[in-house]
Design an enzyme around this catalytic site. Structure first.
Site, PDB file in Angstrom:
ATOM      1  N   ARG A  38      12.142  -4.986   6.259  1.00 28.99           N
ATOM      2  CA  ARG A  38      12.733  -4.795   4.941  1.00 28.99           C
ATOM      3  C   ARG A  38      14.238  -5.094   4.912  1.00 28.99           C
ATOM      4  O   ARG A  38      14.869  -4.969   3.891  1.00 28.99           O
ATOM      5  CB  ARG A  38      12.426  -3.380   4.455  1.00 28.99           C
ATOM      6  CG  ARG A  38      12.334  -3.304   2.957  1.00 28.99           C
ATOM      7  CD  ARG A  38      11.477  -2.172   2.512  1.00 28.99           C
ATOM      8  NE  ARG A  38      12.032  -1.536   1.329  1.00 28.99           N
ATOM      9  CZ  ARG A  38      12.819  -0.484   1.355  1.00 28.99           C
ATOM     10  NH1 ARG A  38      13.154   0.084   2.500  1.00 28.99           N
ATOM     11  NH2 ARG A  38      13.275   0.026   0.234  1.00 28.99           N
ATOM     12  N   CYS A  93       0.822  -1.207   0.000  1.00 29.42           N
ATOM     13  CA  CYS A  93       0.000   0.000   0.000  1.00 29.42           C
ATOM     14  C   CYS A  93       0.860   1.264   0.000  1.00 29.42           C
ATOM     15  O   CYS A  93       2.075   1.208   0.094  1.00 29.42           O
ATOM     16  CB  CYS A  93      -0.905  -0.013   1.227  1.00 29.42           C
ATOM     17  SG  CYS A  93       0.011   0.192   2.774  1.00 29.42           S
ATOM     18  N   HIS A 101       5.669   6.258  -2.673  1.00 31.01           N
ATOM     19  CA  HIS A 101       7.004   6.757  -3.038  1.00 31.01           C
ATOM     20  C   HIS A 101       6.908   8.235  -3.398  1.00 31.01           C
ATOM     21  O   HIS A 101       7.724   9.051  -2.978  1.00 31.01           O
ATOM     22  CB  HIS A 101       7.553   6.035  -4.272  1.00 31.01           C
ATOM     23  CG  HIS A 101       7.703   4.547  -4.126  1.00 31.01           C
ATOM     24  ND1 HIS A 101       7.543   3.684  -5.172  1.00 31.01           N
ATOM     25  CD2 HIS A 101       8.009   3.782  -3.054  1.00 31.01           C
ATOM     26  CE1 HIS A 101       7.741   2.449  -4.768  1.00 31.01           C
ATOM     27  NE2 HIS A 101       8.024   2.475  -3.482  1.00 31.01           N
ATOM     28  N   ALA A 108       3.118   1.734   2.937  1.00 29.69           N
ATOM     29  CA  ALA A 108       4.315   0.886   2.836  1.00 29.69           C
ATOM     30  C   ALA A 108       5.365   1.551   1.951  1.00 29.69           C
ATOM     31  O   ALA A 108       6.555   1.548   2.263  1.00 29.69           O
ATOM     32  CB  ALA A 108       3.948  -0.486   2.277  1.00 29.69           C
TER      33      ALA A 108
HETATM   34  S1  CFN Z   1       8.874  -0.508  -3.327  1.00 28.17           S
HETATM   35 FE1  CFN Z   1      10.815  -0.526  -4.452  1.00 28.17          FE
HETATM   36  S2  CFN Z   1      12.315   0.872  -3.855  1.00 28.17           S
HETATM   37  S3  CFN Z   1      10.882  -0.578  -6.619  1.00 28.17           S
HETATM   38 FE2  CFN Z   1      12.165  -2.160  -5.837  1.00 28.17          FE
HETATM   39  S4  CFN Z   1      14.169  -1.361  -5.725  1.00 28.17           S
HETATM   40 FE3  CFN Z   1      11.261  -4.007  -4.344  1.00 28.17          FE
HETATM   41  S5  CFN Z   1       9.145  -4.203  -3.815  1.00 28.17           S
HETATM   42 MO1  CFN Z   1      10.356  -4.773  -2.006  1.00 28.17          MO
HETATM   43  S6  CFN Z   1      10.575  -2.754  -0.974  1.00 28.17           S
HETATM   44 FE4  CFN Z   1      12.290  -2.967  -2.318  1.00 28.17          FE
HETATM   45 FE5  CFN Z   1      13.213  -1.112  -3.804  1.00 28.17          FE
HETATM   46 FE6  CFN Z   1      12.721   0.293  -5.902  1.00 28.17          FE
HETATM   47 FE7  CFN Z   1       9.925  -2.380  -2.991  1.00 28.17          FE
HETATM   48  S7  CFN Z   1      14.202  -1.934  -2.015  1.00 28.17           S
HETATM   49  S8  CFN Z   1      12.413  -5.034  -2.849  1.00 28.17           S
HETATM   50  S9  CFN Z   1      11.888  -4.188  -6.500  1.00 28.17           S
HETATM   51  N1  CFN Z   1      11.633  -2.195  -3.976  1.00 28.17           N
HETATM   52  C1  HCA Z   2       6.542  -3.705   0.701  1.00 31.98           C
HETATM   53  C2  HCA Z   2       7.898  -4.148   1.185  1.00 31.98           C
HETATM   54  C3  HCA Z   2       8.457  -5.319   0.450  1.00 31.98           C
HETATM   55  C4  HCA Z   2       7.707  -6.582   0.759  1.00 31.98           C
HETATM   56  C5  HCA Z   2       8.502  -7.780   0.425  1.00 31.98           C
HETATM   57  C6  HCA Z   2       7.855  -9.093   0.246  1.00 31.98           C
HETATM   58  C7  HCA Z   2       9.936  -5.456   0.870  1.00 31.98           C
HETATM   59  O1  HCA Z   2       6.124  -3.995  -0.418  1.00 31.98           O
HETATM   60  O2  HCA Z   2       5.888  -3.036   1.458  1.00 31.98           O
HETATM   61  O3  HCA Z   2       6.712  -9.193  -0.201  1.00 31.98           O
HETATM   62  O4  HCA Z   2       8.571 -10.059   0.487  1.00 31.98           O
HETATM   63  O5  HCA Z   2      10.795  -5.477   0.028  1.00 31.98           O
HETATM   64  O6  HCA Z   2      10.180  -5.572   2.051  1.00 31.98           O
HETATM   65  O7  HCA Z   2       8.425  -5.063  -0.942  1.00 31.98           O
END
Ligand code: CFN
Ligand code: HCA
Length: 541
Positions: free
Chosen positions: A95, A61, A194, A64
């Site tokens: 995370r 969401c 974001h 998050a």
């Molecule tokens: S929201 Fe982003 S910020 S888009 Fe990417 S690299 Fe994932 S989903 Mo989990 S939280 Fe994480 Fe980053 Fe960019 Fe999220 S560090 S792994 S692919 N990510």
């Molecule tokens: C998020 C965080 C997440 C969840 C990871 C997962 C992360 O989406 O709010 O589903 O294992 O990287 O911690 O993307």
């Protein structure tokens, strides 16, 4: 057996056949065979759209995206979740972003979980009073440099004015207090969060300080969140090259670094999806140009370092970068030599967030592995299809155009050109765009690209293709393993990492080599194979 477009289209049809007509029509735009048409045009992807209710999505969401992702890795801001305790608890250290204070006096609040713990009473009578108390309590206990507030769904629904509370407490306490209206329901995924986070930090923090950080080549690293220690490895490499890091957004970051980040010469963006807004605002206000980099993969790391050196047009820096690459590569190659023969030809599937499903294909490519299918949970069209962006133009010293370009007087050397006219002109002059790659053009043809993949589709892909490894997140992990397929989390890295940079690549090669050759998964009999009544409950069997 090779996957042909016809075979993949048939599989797509089979998957869609399980859905009601309206849903199938919608999903058809999000499940694509990656293939240019006869005019060389790529298919258009339906991305950043609402998930159909009832479909099991892996998305998160807005809260998050704002609190967990962008602000989560900052160590010295007290982040208060205004809302029910669950929202705070489930975004607490999940995370795996790590932190390393710079001195003994440096604060680190990341291990704490702060929340107003909203109850029925606050929903009925309002939660502003409780929020003020919470801010005061956090201040009295910790004396932080800054406190930020994150709104969860009920806050927006009852209409608490978190920004007014933040302003009042800022005045009262004499420290920076700011709030984010990042209610979970906003937008279609964490991507909206974001954007809210970028706007908030830019408005309340960037530019407030310009006292720290020296160095000849000063950059910010944007969109790197120090999962499993990735930032530490990147910091090590940049340091060896003589490139100074003013601020990261936001792995191992601190509020003072954010406040100083407008003094950098260049923004290098790793995850474009989560932080491009910041780069663009800094370009407009401070004249700091940005480039895309990728430190996932040894070759990509070398390429990114060269790109940074290229930007500074400095021979000494270029030579230093080559020296560092030459010093790091032998260990990388030695490890690759061991791993590659045992990985070559194996097939991976990657379904992660908004940039890793793309970036990690480089690492698998280095191992000689093919990505059969990939997609983002919440990427936008530009993340899939790539985008051309106009390069910033140099402003000469006595340019009178600065105001016209909306650049503040402290703008450095560049100004963005975004209008159609200059775009056409530059194009006709054959001047290069600052072009960046997308997941689709970088993937092989006749692969599957799936946006916001559902649980049903995941299971179907596994059943049909039996990939050698599947990469996704915690929600998918155990169903995949029960199907007898090795599963690597590319969000948290399970308990591993770093995977960025040269040392990270070495770690990754070893990990994947071990996983794709482990026999253990093939011994598994999934529960639904032994208990037919279970399998009867699965739509896909
Ligand atoms: S929201 Fe982003 S910020 S888009 Fe990417 S690299 Fe994932 S989903 Mo989990 S939280 Fe994480 Fe980053 Fe960019 Fe999220 S560090 S792994 S692919 N990510
Ligand atoms: C998020 C965080 C997440 C969840 C990871 C997962 C992360 O989406 O709010 O589903 O294992 O990287 O911690 O993307």
């Amino acid at each position: 057996e090779k996957n042909t477009a016809a075979k993949l289209e048939k599989i797509k049809g089979e998957i869609l056949a399980k859905y009601p007509t309206k849903v199938a029509r919608k999903r058809a735009k999000q499940i694509l065979v990656n293939r240019r048409d006869t005019n060389g045009k790529m298919p258009e992807v339906g991305a950043n759209v609402r998930t159909v209710p009832g479909i099991i999505t892996q998305r998160g969401c807005s809260y998050a995206g704002c609190k967990g992702v962008v602000l989560g890795p900052t160590r010295d801001i007290v982040n208060i979740t205004h809302g029910p305790v669950g929202c705070a608890y489930y975004s607490w250290l999940t995370r795996r972003n790590q932190t390393r204070p710079e001195s003994d006096t440096d604060e680190n609040f990341m291990n704490y979980c702060f929340t107003t713990d909203m109850q029925d009473e606050h929903i009925v009578f309002g939660g502003e009073k409780k929020l003020k108390q919470a801010i005061q309590e956090a201040f009295d206990l910790f004396h932080p440099k800054a406190i930020s507030v994150f709104s969860t769904c009920p806050v927006g629904l009852i209409g608490d004015d978190v920004h007014a509370v933040a302003r009042e407490m800022k005045e009262k306490l004499g420290i920076n207090v700011f709030a984010f209206s990042c209610e979970g329901y906003k937008g279609v995924s964490q991507s909206a969060g974001h954007h809210i986070a970028n706007n908030g930090i830019f408005t309340h923090v960037v530019g407030l300080n310009d006292t720290i950080g020296k160095g000849k080549f000063r950059i910010n690293l944007l969109g790197e969140y120090n999962i499993g220690g990735d930032s530490f490895e990147i910091e090590r490499i940049l340091d060896a090259c003589g490139i100074s890091l003013v601020s990261t957004y936001s792995g191992n970051s601190s509020i003072d670094h954010f406040a100083n980040s407008h003094t950098a010469d260049l923004n290098a963006i790793m995850c474009h999806r989560s932080i491009n807004y910041m780069a663009e605002m800094m370009e407009t206000k401070f004249g700091i140009p940005w480039i895309k980099v990728n430190f996932i993969g040894a070759e990509s790391t070398a390429k990114s370092l060269r790109k940074i050196a290229q930007y500074f047009e400095d021979e000494e820096l270029k030579a230093k970068v080559e020296e560092v690459i030459a010093a790091e590569m032998p260990a990388v190659m030695a490890s690759l030599e061991k791993a590659k023969p045992r990985c070559e030809g194996k097939r991976a599937m990657l379904f992660v967030g908004g940039s890793r499903a793309h970036h990690y294909q480089d690492l698998f490519g280095e191992l000689g592995m093919e990505t059969l299918a990939a997609g983002y949970e919440f990427g936008h069209r530009d993340d899939y299809e790539g985008r051309k962006v106009l390069p910033s133009i140099k402003i000469d010293a006595d340019s009178r155009n600065i105001e016209e370009l909306h650049i503040t007087p402290d703008a450095k050397r560049y100004a963005p050109r975004k209008d159609e006219e200059s775009l056409k002109k530059l194009e006709s002059e054959g001047l290069a765009f600052r072009e960046y790659e997308g997941l689709m053009p970088d993937m092989k043809e006749n692969t599957l690209v799936i946006d916001d993949i559902s649980q049903f589709e995941t299971e179907k892909l596994i059943e049909i293709f039996k990939p050698d490894i599947f990469c996704a997140g915690i929600k998918e992990k155990y169903a995949i393993q029960k199907s007898g397929i090795p599963m690597k989390q590319l969000h948290s890295y399970d308990s591993g990492g770093p995977y960025a940079g040269f040392k990270g690549a070495i770690n990754f090669y070893g990990e994947i080599e071990r996983m794709v050759n482990a026999k253990v998964w093939s011994f598994i009999t999934p529960p639904w194979a032994a208990e037919p009544e279970l399998s009867a409950n699965y739509a896909w069997v």
